[in-house]
Design a protein around this motif. Structure first.
Motif, short mmCIF file in Angstrom:
data_model
loop_
_atom_site.label_atom_id
_atom_site.label_comp_id
_atom_site.label_asym_id
_atom_site.label_seq_id
_atom_site.Cartn_x
_atom_site.Cartn_y
_atom_site.Cartn_z
N ALA A 28 0.84 -1.21 0.00
CA ALA A 28 0.00 0.00 0.00
C ALA A 28 0.87 1.25 0.00
O ALA A 28 0.61 2.21 -0.74
N ALA A 35 -0.39 3.77 4.13
CA ALA A 35 -1.13 2.51 4.38
C ALA A 35 -2.03 2.72 5.58
O ALA A 35 -1.67 3.44 6.53
N ASP A 127 -6.87 0.10 3.78
CA ASP A 127 -6.16 -1.01 3.14
C ASP A 127 -6.46 -2.35 3.82
O ASP A 127 -6.68 -3.37 3.15
N ARG A 183 -9.86 -2.65 1.36
CA ARG A 183 -9.26 -3.42 0.27
C ARG A 183 -9.06 -4.89 0.64
O ARG A 183 -8.97 -5.75 -0.24
#
Ligand SMILES: O=C(O)[C@H](O)[C@@H](O)[C@H](O)[C@H](O)COP(=O)(O)O
Length: 229
Positions: A28, A35, A127, A183
């Motif tokens: 990330a 991140a 993330d 994600r």
């Protein structure tokens, strides 16, 4: 279908999970310069957090926050913020930026608007979301039988105040929508009882019955389940 990692030894599961999380955080940072990770509280994450704190990473580019919080002072034994500060935000990971859920409001309901403003300002999608699960199938503080469960499953807000039906303390929790605005989801479960609940959740049924289905019975976000027996 979630990706499953099955371990007999919980410590080995935690060490491997920490390495996997660190790799995704590094990806990330490489892709976006920052991140973000939201962590659950409770007992399970502690060994993962300890292992993660020792991994070399550009921690100053990592934003750490919570999946849920007990509405107690940050130095209270039951505080998830305390869990994160004591077990992750030390060693190499001390450089990470922590965004707490608890604010100075007298109770979670009074603190909800300020917490929502704080969380709305985070760089969504996050993330990584690290979820745990109770034997009742709750995740975050989305508890079956909680009066706010329907709201937690339907709101587009990022956070909401919850009074668990049995667990102590008012909570602030990510909503189902916020959990899925990520994600990648990790689910960490340990022991035969939770494995049986996990298997039942996967078999399908109402999300209200087993709120962990928010993460398991969807296809938009990749999910990996780390199971230690
Ligand atoms: O604040 C919390 O308690 C957690 O966020 C909660 O959702 C937790 O993940 C489960 O209750 C599992 O807890 P254990 O890992 O202690 O079994």
């Amino acid at each position: 279908m979630p990706t499953e990692h099955l371990f007999v030894d919980g410590a080995l599961a935690a060490a491997n999970m920490a390495q996997r999380i660190a790799a995704l955080l590094a990806d990330a940072i490489a892709a976006r310069g920052v991140a973000t990770i939201a962590l659950s509280g409770g007992r399970s994450p502690k060994p993962v957090l300890e292992a993660l704190s020792q991994v070399a990473l550009d921690w100053d580019k990592v934003i750490v926050t919570l999946v849920d919080e007990r509405w107690v002072a940050p130095d209270h034994a039951d505080s998830n913020e305390r869990l994160i500060r004591e077990n992750l935000l030390r060693g190499k990971a001390a450089a990470a930026r922590f965004v707490p859920m608890k604010n100075d409001a007298a109770d979670a309901y009074a603190g909800q608007a300020e917490c929502e403003a704080t969380f709305a300002a985070l760089p969504w999608p996050l993330d990584i979301i690290l979820l745990g699960m109770g034997e009742d199938g709750h995740t975050a503080s989305l508890f079956p039988e909680a009066g706010e469960l329907a709201e937690g499953l339907s709101t587009q807000a990022h956070v909401l105040a919850v009074t668990p039906p049995a667990a102590p303390h008012q909570r602030m929790s990510l909503s189902a929508a916020a959990i899925l605005a990520s994600r990648h989801i990790f689910l960490q479960i340990g022991g035969a009882a939770k494995k049986a609940v996990y298997d039942r959740a996967l078999a399908g049924g109402p999300v209200e019955e087993l709120p962990i289905r928010v993460a398991l019975c969807q296809h938009g976000v990749s999910v990996e389940v780390w199971i230690s027996q």
